[in-house]
Motif scaffolding. Structure first.
Motif, PDB file in Angstrom:
ATOM      1  N   ALA A 153      53.214  29.641  47.729  1.00 35.22           N
ATOM      2  CA  ALA A 153      52.472  28.741  46.841  1.00 35.22           C
ATOM      3  C   ALA A 153      53.368  27.799  46.059  1.00 35.22           C
ATOM      4  CB  ALA A 153      51.625  29.565  45.867  1.00 35.22           C
ATOM      5  N   GLY A 154      54.698  27.975  46.143  1.00 36.26           N
ATOM      6  CA  GLY A 154      55.615  27.169  45.350  1.00 36.26           C
ATOM      7  C   GLY A 154      55.955  27.879  44.048  1.00 36.26           C
ATOM      8  N   ALA A 155      57.154  27.609  43.528  1.00 37.58           N
ATOM      9  CA  ALA A 155      57.631  28.313  42.340  1.00 37.58           C
ATOM     10  C   ALA A 155      56.752  28.037  41.122  1.00 37.58           C
ATOM     11  CB  ALA A 155      59.078  27.921  42.051  1.00 37.58           C
ATOM     12  N   ALA A 156      56.323  26.784  40.939  1.00 34.98           N
ATOM     13  CA  ALA A 156      55.534  26.438  39.759  1.00 34.98           C
ATOM     14  C   ALA A 156      54.213  27.204  39.755  1.00 34.98           C
ATOM     15  CB  ALA A 156      55.282  24.934  39.713  1.00 34.98           C
ATOM     16  N   ARG A 157      53.531  27.241  40.891  1.00 36.28           N
ATOM     17  CA  ARG A 157      52.258  27.946  40.958  1.00 36.28           C
ATOM     18  C   ARG A 157      52.462  29.450  40.832  1.00 36.28           C
ATOM     19  NH1 ARG A 157      47.372  26.587  39.699  1.00 36.28           N
ATOM     20  NH2 ARG A 157      47.934  24.544  40.551  1.00 36.28           N
ATOM     21  N   ALA A 158      53.537  29.976  41.416  1.00 38.53           N
ATOM     22  CA  ALA A 158      53.815  31.407  41.305  1.00 38.53           C
ATOM     23  C   ALA A 158      54.031  31.799  39.844  1.00 38.53           C
ATOM     24  CB  ALA A 158      55.034  31.775  42.141  1.00 38.53           C
ATOM     25  N   LYS A 159      54.750  30.971  39.089  1.00 35.56           N
ATOM     26  CA  LYS A 159      54.958  31.267  37.667  1.00 35.56           C
ATOM     27  C   LYS A 159      53.638  31.280  36.915  1.00 35.56           C
ATOM     28  CE  LYS A 159      58.204  28.083  37.269  1.00 35.56           C
ATOM     29  NZ  LYS A 159      59.227  27.201  36.660  1.00 35.56           N
ATOM     30  N   TYR A 160      52.776  30.338  37.211  1.00 33.01           N
ATOM     31  CA  TYR A 160      51.470  30.293  36.554  1.00 33.01           C
ATOM     32  C   TYR A 160      50.671  31.558  36.855  1.00 33.01           C
ATOM     33  CZ  TYR A 160      46.593  29.103  35.740  1.00 33.01           C
ATOM     34  OH  TYR A 160      45.293  29.137  35.341  1.00 33.01           O
ATOM     35  N   LEU A 161      50.624  31.943  38.125  1.00 30.69           N
ATOM     36  CA  LEU A 161      49.838  33.108  38.509  1.00 30.69           C
ATOM     37  C   LEU A 161      50.381  34.386  37.883  1.00 30.69           C
ATOM     38  CD1 LEU A 161      49.277  32.344  42.306  1.00 30.69           C
ATOM     39  CD2 LEU A 161      47.671  32.000  40.435  1.00 30.69           C
ATOM     40  N   LEU A 162      51.696  34.528  37.876  1.00 36.52           N
ATOM     41  CA  LEU A 162      52.300  35.755  37.371  1.00 36.52           C
ATOM     42  C   LEU A 162      52.337  35.813  35.847  1.00 36.52           C
ATOM     43  CD1 LEU A 162      55.202  36.026  39.954  1.00 36.52           C
ATOM     44  CD2 LEU A 162      53.254  37.581  39.758  1.00 36.52           C
ATOM     45  N   MET A 163      52.523  34.661  35.201  1.00 34.78           N
ATOM     46  CA  MET A 163      52.578  34.658  33.738  1.00 34.78           C
ATOM     47  C   MET A 163      51.200  34.753  33.105  1.00 34.78           C
ATOM     48  SD  MET A 163      55.493  31.793  32.917  1.00 34.78           S
ATOM     49  CE  MET A 163      57.222  32.072  33.280  1.00 34.78           C
ATOM     50  N   ASN A 165      48.415  35.907  34.470  1.00 37.50           N
ATOM     51  CA  ASN A 165      47.718  37.134  34.864  1.00 37.50           C
ATOM     52  C   ASN A 165      46.222  36.899  35.103  1.00 37.50           C
ATOM     53  OD1 ASN A 165      47.912  39.901  35.524  1.00 37.50           O
ATOM     54  ND2 ASN A 165      47.022  40.473  33.565  1.00 37.50           N
ATOM     55  N   ARG A 166      45.855  35.676  35.447  1.00 35.91           N
ATOM     56  CA  ARG A 166      44.452  35.376  35.710  1.00 35.91           C
ATOM     57  C   ARG A 166      44.088  35.729  37.149  1.00 35.91           C
ATOM     58  NH1 ARG A 166      43.848  29.486  32.640  1.00 35.91           N
ATOM     59  NH2 ARG A 166      44.183  30.306  30.530  1.00 35.91           N
ATOM     60  N   PRO A 167      42.888  36.263  37.370  1.00 35.01           N
ATOM     61  CA  PRO A 167      42.473  36.571  38.739  1.00 35.01           C
ATOM     62  C   PRO A 167      42.245  35.296  39.545  1.00 35.01           C
ATOM     63  CG  PRO A 167      40.658  36.937  37.218  1.00 35.01           C
ATOM     64  CD  PRO A 167      41.865  36.630  36.375  1.00 35.01           C
ATOM     65  N   ILE A 168      42.698  35.307  40.778  1.00 31.27           N
ATOM     66  CA  ILE A 168      42.568  34.153  41.669  1.00 31.27           C
ATOM     67  C   ILE A 168      41.711  34.564  42.853  1.00 31.27           C
ATOM     68  CG2 ILE A 168      43.812  32.427  43.019  1.00 31.27           C
ATOM     69  CD1 ILE A 168      44.448  32.324  40.052  1.00 31.27           C
ATOM     70  N   SER A 169      40.708  33.771  43.152  1.00 31.92           N
ATOM     71  CA  SER A 169      39.782  34.104  44.236  1.00 31.92           C
ATOM     72  C   SER A 169      40.440  33.935  45.602  1.00 31.92           C
ATOM     73  CB  SER A 169      38.549  33.205  44.165  1.00 31.92           C
ATOM     74  OG  SER A 169      38.890  31.868  44.514  1.00 31.92           O
ATOM     75  N   ALA A 170      39.813  34.530  46.603  1.00 37.57           N
ATOM     76  CA  ALA A 170      40.310  34.396  47.968  1.00 37.57           C
ATOM     77  C   ALA A 170      40.319  32.939  48.404  1.00 37.57           C
ATOM     78  CB  ALA A 170      39.449  35.224  48.912  1.00 37.57           C
ATOM     79  N   GLN A 171      39.296  32.185  48.021  1.00 33.86           N
ATOM     80  CA  GLN A 171      39.215  30.779  48.414  1.00 33.86           C
ATOM     81  C   GLN A 171      40.358  29.976  47.804  1.00 33.86           C
ATOM     82  OE1 GLN A 171      36.657  32.657  47.316  1.00 33.86           O
ATOM     83  NE2 GLN A 171      35.597  32.848  49.286  1.00 33.86           N
ATOM     84  N   ARG A 175      43.491  28.006  49.656  1.00 38.70           N
ATOM     85  CA  ARG A 175      43.837  26.611  49.357  1.00 38.70           C
ATOM     86  C   ARG A 175      45.315  26.470  48.996  1.00 38.70           C
ATOM     87  NH1 ARG A 175      44.565  23.071  45.349  1.00 38.70           N
ATOM     88  NH2 ARG A 175      44.407  24.665  43.726  1.00 38.70           N
ATOM     89  N   LEU A 176      45.860  27.467  48.316  1.00 31.15           N
ATOM     90  CA  LEU A 176      47.252  27.421  47.877  1.00 31.15           C
ATOM     91  C   LEU A 176      48.228  27.854  48.967  1.00 31.15           C
ATOM     92  CD1 LEU A 176      46.852  28.951  44.301  1.00 31.15           C
ATOM     93  CD2 LEU A 176      47.335  26.556  44.865  1.00 31.15           C
ATOM     94  N   GLY A 177      47.715  28.368  50.076  1.00 30.78           N
ATOM     95  CA  GLY A 177      48.588  28.836  51.141  1.00 30.78           C
ATOM     96  C   GLY A 177      49.044  30.269  50.975  1.00 30.78           C
ATOM     97  N   ILE A 178      48.485  30.987  49.992  1.00 30.50           N
ATOM     98  CA  ILE A 178      48.845  32.389  49.793  1.00 30.50           C
ATOM     99  C   ILE A 178      48.260  33.234  50.915  1.00 30.50           C
ATOM    100  CG2 ILE A 178      48.619  34.361  48.229  1.00 30.50           C
ATOM    101  CD1 ILE A 178      48.506  32.323  45.920  1.00 30.50           C
TER     102      ILE A 178
END
Length: 260
Positions: A153-163, A165-171, A175-178
């Motif tokens: 997903a790229g470093a910037a998006r990974a930091k957002y997701l990990l910092m 701690n918000r749930p991210i849907s499958a869709q 879209r992010l390539g995860i």
């Protein structure tokens, strides 16, 4: 083999199944030992692909918080013991010369991110949610979770997701390539098995080179990578699978590839 992680070979595919559904397939010390043993078995076995899946409603919720609480005075030592087992295991998975596929049927978080996203191809149910989990308990990622999230997903998006701690849907993960593809929950297992068996029946020498080239693409400049591609395609051209593949193409039939 422990019943916590199941191992079975079917149609050339090694199946690794996390099997503690009542506990969300948590990564406890016993689970770490079981997983390390099964991955070592996969490493030593002649197979054409590996499929990682899980039993129950959740793929893997991460570390065993109850075990953390019970050992809170020795938490650094406990983490060191678990990662001493699983860091080499994650490296072994990454270095397998065959396609690795994951089928994520339920929510995942914490170290489950590393287990789910370490695969070459990540399939998921369209009902899945991904959540970092680490920051909520004051810890940082392990088992390659930050590595694979950043690569996908790229470093910037990974930091957002990990910092955050918000749930991210499958869709959103798609879209992010995860995730690479989504399936209806009742179709996921069959679709994952079909893909794994197709790859296992393919030209595994070719797939091994594809895996190495793609994984190392950002580690070299273009000139070095072109040289590596040339060496890889030359090795493939020498292998009997190339002659079989070309003959099958000309004869309009399915190829019968060799595994090695």
């Amino acid at each position: 083999m422990s019943e916590m992680v199941l191992w079975e070979i079917r149609n050339g595919v090694g199946h690794i199944v996390l099997n503690q559904p009542d506990q969300g397939n948590v990564i406890s010390t016993p689970m770490a030992h079981a997983l390390a043993a099964v991955v070592e078995q996969a490493h030593r076995t002649d197979i054409g692909a590996v499929l990682i899946s899980a039993s129950g409603k959740q793929f893997c919720v991460g570390g065993d918080i109850r075990e953390f609480v019970q050992n809170r005075e020795q938490l650094p030592q406990l983490i060191a013991e678990i990662l001493g087992l699983l860091n080499p295991t994650m490296q072994t998975l990454a270095n397998l010369p065959v396609p690795v596929i994951s089928a994520i049927q339920g929510s995942l978080g914490g170290g489950g991110l590393g287990l789910g996203l370490c695969a070459d191809i990540v399939l998921a149910s369209n009902q899945v949610f991904l959540r970092g989990g680490y920051s909520a308990i004051g810890l940082s990622p392990d088992l390659g979770s930050s590595y694979y999230l950043s690569r996908r997903a790229g470093a910037a998006r990974a930091k957002y997701l990990l910092m955050s701690n918000r749930p991210i849907s499958a869709q959103e993960c798609l879209r992010l390539g995860i995730f690479d593809a989504l399936h209806e929950p009742h179709e996921l297992a069959a679709q994952a098995c079909q893909l794994a068996e197709e790859l296992a029946a393919g030209a595994t020498n070719s797939l091994a080179h594809i895996k190495k080239l793609c994984d190392s693409a950002h580690s070299h400049d273009l000139q070095q990578h072109l040289q590596r591609e040339q060496q890889a395609i030359t090795d493939c051209a020498i292998h009997p699978n190339s002659r079989e593949g070309i003959a099958a193409f000309l004869e309009k039939r399915q190829p019968g590839f060799q595994r090695n």
